[in-house]
Scaffold this active site. Sequence first.
Site, PDB file in Angstrom:
ATOM      1  N   CYS A 115       0.925  -1.188  -0.062  1.00  0.00           N
ATOM      2  CA  CYS A 115       0.102   0.087  -0.001  1.00  0.00           C
ATOM      3  C   CYS A 115       0.845   1.273  -0.072  1.00  0.00           C
ATOM      4  O   CYS A 115       0.475   2.454  -0.343  1.00  0.00           O
ATOM      5  CB  CYS A 115      -0.856  -0.143   1.221  1.00  0.00           C
ATOM      6  N   HIS A 159      -3.349   7.164   2.633  1.00  0.00           N
ATOM      7  CA  HIS A 159      -3.537   6.030   1.946  1.00  0.00           C
ATOM      8  C   HIS A 159      -5.297   5.675   2.665  1.00  0.00           C
ATOM      9  O   HIS A 159      -5.290   5.882   3.929  1.00  0.00           O
ATOM     10  CB  HIS A 159      -2.653   4.965   2.446  1.00  0.00           C
ATOM     11  N   ASN A 170     -10.207  -0.091  -0.144  1.00  0.00           N
ATOM     12  CA  ASN A 170      -8.803   0.078   0.011  1.00  0.00           C
ATOM     13  C   ASN A 170      -8.202  -0.617  -1.334  1.00  0.00           C
ATOM     14  O   ASN A 170      -8.285  -1.639  -1.662  1.00  0.00           O
ATOM     15  CB  ASN A 170      -8.397  -0.574   1.186  1.00  0.00           C
TER      16      ASN A 170
END
Length: 344
Positions: A137, A268, A298
């Site tokens: 990520c 993020h 996500n």
Amino acid sequence: MLGGPRFWAEMSTLSATVASTEVTARVRRAGILSVAAHLPDGILSNADLEAMVDTSDSWIMERTGIRLRHRAGAGETTSEMGVKAARRALEMAGSPKIDAIVVTTITPDTRFPSAACLIQRKLDMGGIPAFDINAACSGFTYGLIVSEGLIRSGVADHILLVAAESMTSLVDWEDRGTCVLFGDGAGAAVLGAVSEGGIVARRWGADGTKGHLIYYGPKPDDADSPDKLRMAGKGTFRMAVETFCDVTAGVCADAGWDPASIDHFVPHQANQRIIEAAAKRLGIPMERVVINITETGNTSSASIPLALAAAAAQGRFQRGDRVVVAAFGAGATWGAVAWEWDAV
Ligand code: UT7
């Protein structure tokens, strides 16, 4: 002959080149000239998930802030999504000559060739270097830092950075603790040398001892179970808040900015509660925090460029605004970049 007149003539040309490169490196900055996104049409709503696992729309909304996520259809690969975002980013930047393609992904179409080489072929950009970065990520922040380094050092003038992920292909659809979180999508940015503004600070790091918190493989207690995305939710949550705060405070200190003074914090998009907890600790008012997890879930390394592109489309950024992006991810990895908004 070594030491002869021709040798010294060549050495003097070389040292002049090195000197001018040093000057260039001192004055060159890298700016983000455009950001674009692509989300697949397929939608997976919380109601869809209610039919698949023991969960509810209210639990997912309350614990994560996610209302829906996008899911790539058959044949809609990571490189396909990446190409769509890349074409938009290139057009928005005025189609400059690209010197390298950097792709961040943990879900390449194939183990090799890299997603970057597949994207290069689809964009008909044969010849220039193309490679993938796997930092989970944190990928987009790693990609920004690597691209900035190439531009500042004079190795490249323009870089196409693509972050593309097919996270739903990794998910265990029987694990309600993870399958409600992830979605697919791609973002892309063009970076180029700028004389003012641009990237002013960057921080990144990794701690391999935290690899057990989130990984792709069998369940921790069942070696015969299939390879899927596995996550220790609570441990990841704690690590996420701490990492966001440390890396964001660090990059702001390097930039000489008080975190409370930044115009846009673009974290993020892992969980709305993680973002809110970090913003509160950092003293960043929520109206300056970009959140789009509600409509994306996500999307791993694609999440920051997706959030940037959505906020840019809403007209939230003005030239010169102070922007900080920050991420944490599997590895564990983390990264943050501070820049003055350049994109048109
Ligand atoms: O990109 C980086 C990777 N990921 C992250 O950053 C995610 C970090 N972690 C999280 O976001 C949160 O830990 C989760 C959203 C995964 C879970 O939220 P939580 O508030 O930490 O819940 P929990 O794991 O403590 O579970 C609370 C309860 C449990 O039930 P019991 O044991 O209390 O009866 C879970 O089984 O909620 C249950 N639960 C669910 N219930 C309904 C877990 N997932 C679900 C679900 N629907 N989808």
